[in-house]
Scaffold this motif. Structure first.
Motif, PDB file in Angstrom:
ATOM      1  N   VAL A   1       3.666   9.709   2.429  1.00 52.18           N
ATOM      2  CA  VAL A   1       2.768   8.482   2.296  1.00 52.18           C
ATOM      3  C   VAL A   1       1.978   8.388   3.548  1.00 52.18           C
ATOM      4  N   ARG A   2       2.562   8.430   4.685  1.00 55.78           N
ATOM      5  CA  ARG A   2       1.978   8.259   5.884  1.00 55.78           C
ATOM      6  C   ARG A   2       0.917   9.240   6.395  1.00 55.78           C
ATOM      7  N   GLU A   3       1.134  10.487   5.851  1.00 53.93           N
ATOM      8  CA  GLU A   3       0.178  11.449   5.986  1.00 53.93           C
ATOM      9  C   GLU A   3      -1.164  10.909   5.203  1.00 53.93           C
ATOM     10  N   ALA A   4      -0.790  10.847   3.973  1.00 52.13           N
ATOM     11  CA  ALA A   4      -2.216  10.144   3.305  1.00 52.13           C
ATOM     12  C   ALA A   4      -2.921   8.967   3.720  1.00 52.13           C
ATOM     13  N   ALA A   5      -1.960   8.109   4.096  1.00 48.69           N
ATOM     14  CA  ALA A   5      -2.651   7.045   4.859  1.00 48.69           C
ATOM     15  C   ALA A   5      -3.540   7.194   6.111  1.00 48.69           C
ATOM     16  N   GLN A   6      -2.984   8.286   6.820  1.00 47.80           N
ATOM     17  CA  GLN A   6      -3.694   8.729   8.016  1.00 47.80           C
ATOM     18  C   GLN A   6      -5.181   9.284   7.755  1.00 47.80           C
ATOM     19  N   VAL A   7      -5.047  10.249   6.648  1.00 51.42           N
ATOM     20  CA  VAL A   7      -6.132  10.797   6.236  1.00 51.42           C
ATOM     21  C   VAL A   7      -7.286   9.802   5.791  1.00 51.42           C
ATOM     22  N   LEU A   8      -6.605   8.584   5.135  1.00 49.62           N
ATOM     23  CA  LEU A   8      -7.720   7.652   4.523  1.00 49.62           C
ATOM     24  C   LEU A   8      -7.720   6.491   5.454  1.00 49.62           C
ATOM     25  N   GLY A   9      -7.472   6.580   6.770  1.00 50.02           N
ATOM     26  CA  GLY A   9      -7.347   5.352   7.586  1.00 50.02           C
ATOM     27  C   GLY A   9      -6.861   4.115   7.071  1.00 50.02           C
ATOM     28  N   LEU A  10      -5.525   4.361   6.537  1.00 49.92           N
ATOM     29  CA  LEU A  10      -4.829   3.086   5.952  1.00 49.92           C
ATOM     30  C   LEU A  10      -3.641   2.673   6.608  1.00 49.92           C
ATOM     31  N   THR A  11      -3.367   3.512   7.649  1.00 45.58           N
ATOM     32  CA  THR A  11      -2.034   3.492   8.614  1.00 45.58           C
ATOM     33  C   THR A  11      -1.858   1.911   8.827  1.00 45.58           C
ATOM     34  N   GLU A  12      -2.667   1.333   9.235  1.00 45.77           N
ATOM     35  CA  GLU A  12      -2.409   0.138   9.605  1.00 45.77           C
ATOM     36  C   GLU A  12      -2.216  -0.956   8.561  1.00 45.77           C
ATOM     37  N   TRP A  13      -2.679  -0.721   7.251  1.00 46.48           N
ATOM     38  CA  TRP A  13      -2.450  -1.622   6.183  1.00 46.48           C
ATOM     39  C   TRP A  13      -1.346  -1.230   5.339  1.00 46.48           C
ATOM     40  N   ILE A  14      -0.477  -0.200   5.683  1.00 48.05           N
ATOM     41  CA  ILE A  14       0.294   0.171   4.975  1.00 48.05           C
ATOM     42  C   ILE A  14       1.369  -0.656   4.153  1.00 48.05           C
TER      43      ILE A  14
ATOM     44  N   LYS B   1      -0.096  -5.837   0.828  1.00 45.16           N
ATOM     45  CA  LYS B   1      -0.351  -6.052  -0.871  1.00 45.16           C
ATOM     46  C   LYS B   1      -1.688  -5.710  -1.101  1.00 45.16           C
ATOM     47  N   PRO B   2      -1.992  -5.113  -2.311  1.00 47.80           N
ATOM     48  CA  PRO B   2      -3.610  -4.984  -2.473  1.00 47.80           C
ATOM     49  C   PRO B   2      -4.544  -6.344  -2.387  1.00 47.80           C
ATOM     50  N   ALA B   3      -3.991  -7.239  -2.804  1.00 46.23           N
ATOM     51  CA  ALA B   3      -4.725  -8.777  -2.630  1.00 46.23           C
ATOM     52  C   ALA B   3      -5.185  -8.803  -1.217  1.00 46.23           C
ATOM     53  N   GLN B   4      -4.518  -8.053  -0.397  1.00 44.73           N
ATOM     54  CA  GLN B   4      -4.927  -8.455   0.972  1.00 44.73           C
ATOM     55  C   GLN B   4      -5.971  -7.759   1.754  1.00 44.73           C
ATOM     56  N   LEU B   5      -6.435  -6.688   0.827  1.00 48.48           N
ATOM     57  CA  LEU B   5      -7.299  -5.702   1.150  1.00 48.48           C
ATOM     58  C   LEU B   5      -8.698  -5.773   0.651  1.00 48.48           C
ATOM     59  N   SER B   6      -9.742  -5.390   1.422  1.00 48.77           N
ATOM     60  CA  SER B   6     -11.290  -5.440   1.038  1.00 48.77           C
ATOM     61  C   SER B   6     -11.207  -4.372  -0.243  1.00 48.77           C
ATOM     62  N   GLY B   7     -12.693  -4.551  -0.779  1.00 44.84           N
ATOM     63  CA  GLY B   7     -12.567  -3.552  -1.783  1.00 44.84           C
ATOM     64  C   GLY B   7     -12.525  -2.144  -1.507  1.00 44.84           C
TER      65      GLY B   7
ATOM     66  N   VAL C   1       0.909  -1.148   0.096  1.00 43.96           N
ATOM     67  CA  VAL C   1       0.218   0.118  -0.043  1.00 43.96           C
ATOM     68  C   VAL C   1       0.779   1.223  -0.258  1.00 43.96           C
ATOM     69  N   GLY C   2       1.688   1.209   1.005  1.00 37.21           N
ATOM     70  CA  GLY C   2       2.698   2.460   0.900  1.00 37.21           C
ATOM     71  C   GLY C   2       3.444   2.833  -0.177  1.00 37.21           C
ATOM     72  N   GLU C   3       4.079   1.690  -0.785  1.00 42.37           N
ATOM     73  CA  GLU C   3       4.839   1.689  -2.271  1.00 42.37           C
ATOM     74  C   GLU C   3       3.973   2.421  -3.196  1.00 42.37           C
ATOM     75  N   ASN C   4       2.655   1.653  -3.489  1.00 44.61           N
ATOM     76  CA  ASN C   4       1.674   2.229  -4.358  1.00 44.61           C
ATOM     77  C   ASN C   4       1.210   3.616  -4.310  1.00 44.61           C
ATOM     78  N   ILE C   5       0.993   4.157  -3.117  1.00 46.46           N
ATOM     79  CA  ILE C   5       0.673   5.663  -2.707  1.00 46.46           C
ATOM     80  C   ILE C   5       2.090   6.509  -3.204  1.00 46.46           C
ATOM     81  N   GLY C   6       3.338   6.056  -2.850  1.00 43.34           N
ATOM     82  CA  GLY C   6       4.658   6.824  -2.971  1.00 43.34           C
ATOM     83  C   GLY C   6       5.076   6.554  -4.314  1.00 43.34           C
ATOM     84  N   PHE C   7       4.631   5.771  -5.199  1.00 38.58           N
ATOM     85  CA  PHE C   7       5.313   5.530  -6.471  1.00 38.58           C
ATOM     86  C   PHE C   7       5.562   6.747  -7.379  1.00 38.58           C
ATOM     87  N   ALA C   8       4.444   7.660  -7.146  1.00 37.99           N
ATOM     88  CA  ALA C   8       4.439   8.677  -8.031  1.00 37.99           C
ATOM     89  C   ALA C   8       5.486   9.727  -7.646  1.00 37.99           C
ATOM     90  N   LEU C   9       5.773  10.059  -6.307  1.00 40.22           N
ATOM     91  CA  LEU C   9       6.598  10.857  -5.526  1.00 40.22           C
ATOM     92  C   LEU C   9       7.971  10.183  -5.858  1.00 40.22           C
TER      93      LEU C   9
END
Lengths: 384, 282
Positions: free
Chosen positions: A115-128, A131-137, A93-101
């Motif tokens: 990336v941590r800031e964005a993850a916090q805004v979106l409530g994704l910190t613990e999933w950072i 991999k995408p396959a391990q996440l819900s829709g 998740v972290g690599e996906n979010i940070g790829f453009a940067l």
């Protein structure tokens, strides 16, 4: 942050098919603009043209005042969220979010922070680190959002980002996407075929059909004052009831099948052009909520044979049949839905306590002042 | 539909299991025989004994000793060099070509793909003679490059087909996201496409590796000196008119099978998914 302006934009594919016809639209900085229309209407093509993923055949596209027709997607400073999220499955998740940067060669520490800031805004910190396959829709959808917001782009583009979610989650995410967009204040172009999504999310909604802009206005204005039959039938659920009618001389009343509904002065004043339709046929539009079941009071009424009653708790949807010809706005319904609509069938939204039963003839009060009138030939609303 | 549940030995013995067992025995028996015989001493190799008695590593020692008339270790190194170089070239060129044919706007994609398919089924024997003349003309006979180049050319079409089909299965939006994020086409292929196309790469790689490792005809025709011989030719030409060292041949065959066996065992899941990609909707 920037505004977006489309000026007579045209898209013609190499096979000669014109997907977008001289399209004019301006999106203000910070505005949430929804492009809505049936499948194949050209809304995604328009979005991809703004993104730079499709060439623009003609016209001018400006972002922040700069003509970007020939700029690459990277140079347009936009971020896009796709329908299938397009997350990289081999990255966390972290690599996906940070790829453009990372591509911008930003220092690693800064990428981590953003990336941590964005993850916090979106409530994704613990999933950072997942991999995408391990996440819900819903989580995947949020990662896609995170990838877009971390770049702090001038414009957000979203291509049906909620359509892969189940109904309940879609309602939740609808609110979340709106909240994030308003928090960031970035101009957003959002494509959907779901008119409920369009109405609930957009500051303004552009209704598109066959590559032509039908109407662009606030959701309430679209609902209350549709410019033509297509917009009237497309916006609103259940759809507006459209019947063939004949206007009496002087626009004193309108005949729908064998029934006559008297019109008020307010109707005639609001629509002076109606007078010219005296003795002619036109199309009458009545929203389901403007047909409440009669509870004894006097006033214009329509009588219909009740086919089906759907109790939704807060209201009842009453499907009825009139002895009038139902008019279909071409393209506003799915093909199957068009076939299901029987001759003269309509829907009324009535109070849940109303004792309306299938097989009976019900009396519906007509809110005449909110009726809509359309030219039978052109389908355009009769207004001025 | 209800099916009658079989009880007792009927559950295990039926036409399917019998056919499967026979097929496995048919395939595995020669390999077992090769392994077991490689451990037999010189006296027992031609006897009826099924198992070696005693087990002996003499054949391995003889085949790979410095005194051996045939430098098998050299042949194996030659095979390794030629095969690894050819496979690397095939994967490198195949990736770019497969991506181009799968994703880039290009005229005449269909004729190119059909031509590639035709080339991939073309019998190698038909080009041996002209190829020999060309290689002799440019002075490349008895070298590594005289095998690396034709191996690359002959294995590329199949690799391009496999890789192209694999690339087509990757959602286009991922590459578009890369473009929007500012990735160049090469960076997109490297960072986004290739990591997802690993099963396709493994499949193409293993098929190419196996084809090069076991190739016989070109190696026999182009490289005649021991310095450049590969293992299939080395094994076929070992011995003299009066004696064939079967024990050593079995031992070297076992060693020569190891790279292929290891590759297939390690990457078997990826190979299966690479071959079946596009067969069902993902």
């Amino acid at each position: 942050m920037a505004d977006v302006a489309l000026e007579k934009v045209i898209k013609v594919y190499p096979n000669g098919f014109t997907a977008v016809h001289e399209f004019d639209l301006s999106i203000a900085d910070g505005e949430f603009m929804v492009l809505v229309g049936p499948s194949g209407c050209g809304k995604t093509t328009l979005l991809r043209m703004v993104a730079g993923l499709e060439d623009i055949t003609g016209g001018v596209l400006r972002i922040g005042g700069t003509v970007v027709n020939d700029l690459s997607p990277k140079e347009r400073d936009i971020a896009m969220v796709f329908q299938n999220y397009a997350l990289y499955p081999h990255m966390t998740v972290g690599e996906n979010i940070g790829f453009a940067l990372k591509l911008r060669k930003m220092p690693k520490a800064e990428i981590d922070r953003k990336v941590r800031e964005a993850a916090q805004v979106l409530g994704l910190t613990e999933w950072i680190d997942r991999k995408p396959a391990q996440l819900s829709g819903g989580q995947r959808q949020r990662v896609a959002m995170g990838r877009a917001i971390v770049r702090e782009p001038s414009v957000f583009l979203m291509d049906e980002p909620l359509s892969n979610l189940d109904a309940k989650l879609r309602v939740q995410m609808r609110a979340e996407v709106s909240r994030i967009q308003r928090g960031l204040g970035v101009a957003t172009v959002y494509v959907t075929h779901d008119q409920t999504e369009a109405m609930t999310m957009g500051d303004r909604v552009a209704v598109i059909r066959d590559g032509y802009l039908q109407q662009c206005d606030t959701p309430q204005a679209l609902y209350d004052h549709p410019r033509n039959m297509f917009v009237a039938a497309f916006i609103g659920s259940p759809a507006m009831n459209l019947y063939e009618g004949t206007l009496e001389q002087g626009a004193s009343a309108v005949r729908i099948g064998s029934q006559t509904v008297a019109l008020t002065d307010q109707v005639r004043t609001a629509r002076p052009a109606l007078a010219g339709y005296g003795g002619r046929s036109l199309v009458v539009g009545i929203r389901p909520e403007h047909l409440p079941a009669v509870d004894g009071q006097d006033g214009p009424e329509l009588h219909g044979d009740v086919d089906l009653v759907e109790a939704l708790g807060s209201e009842q949807l009453v499907h009825f049949t009139l002895d009038a010809r139902r008019v279909l706005a071409e393209g506003a319904h799915e093909d199957d839905a068009e076939q299901l609509l029987k001759h003269g069938e309509g829907v009324a939204r009535v109070d849940p306590r109303s004792a309306v039963k299938p097989g009976e003839t019900a009396r519906f009060s007509v809110d005449v002042d909110r009726m809509q009138f359309f030219d039978a030939a052109s389908g355009e609303a009769i207004t001025g | 539909m209800r099916t009658k549940r079989r009880m007792g030995w009927h559950r295990y013995v039926n036409l399917m299991t019998v056919a499967t067992t026979l097929t496995v025995i048919f395939v595995v028996l020669p390999i077992l025989w090769m392994i077991v015989s490689s451990f037999k001493g010189p006296g027992s190799i031609n006897t009826d004994a099924v198992l070696p008695h005693p087990w002996s590593a003499a054949n391995y020692e003889a085949a790979f000793s410095a005194q051996s008339q045939d430098p098998f270790y050299r042949y194996i190194l030659n095979s390794l060099l030629v095969t690894v170089c050819s496979t690397a070239l095939v994967l490198g060129i195949g990736t770019l070509a497969g991506y181009g044919l799968g994703r880039m706007p290009m005229r005449g994609k269909l004729p190119i793909m059909v031509s590639l398919l035709m080339i991939s089924v073309f019998p190698a024997i038909a080009v041996i003679a002209p190829l020999f003349l060309i290689l002799r003309e440019i002075g490349w006979l008895n070298s590594y490059q005289d095998l690396i180049l034709p191996y690359t050319a002959f294995n590329l079409p199949f690799a391009i087909w496999i890789l192209r089909n694999y690339f087509l299965g990757i959602p286009k939006e991922m590459e578009e996201t890369g473009r929007i994020d500012g990735a160049s086409p090469l960076r997109t292929v490297w960072s986004i496409v290739l990591p997802q196309a690993k099963p396709g790469l493994f499949t193409a790689g293993i098929f190419t590796f196996t084809a090069c490792w076991t190739e016989f005809l070109m190696s026999l025709s182009f490289n005649t000196t021991n310095t450049y011989k590969t293992i299939p030719v080395g094994l076929a030409t070992v011995g003299s008119l009066y004696a064939t060292p079967f024990g050593q041949i079995f031992a070297v065959s076992c060693v020569a099978s190891v790279p292929i066996a290891v590759l297939v065992l390690v990457f078997r899941k990826s190979v299966v998914s690479g071959l079946t990609s596009g067969a069902v909707k993902g």
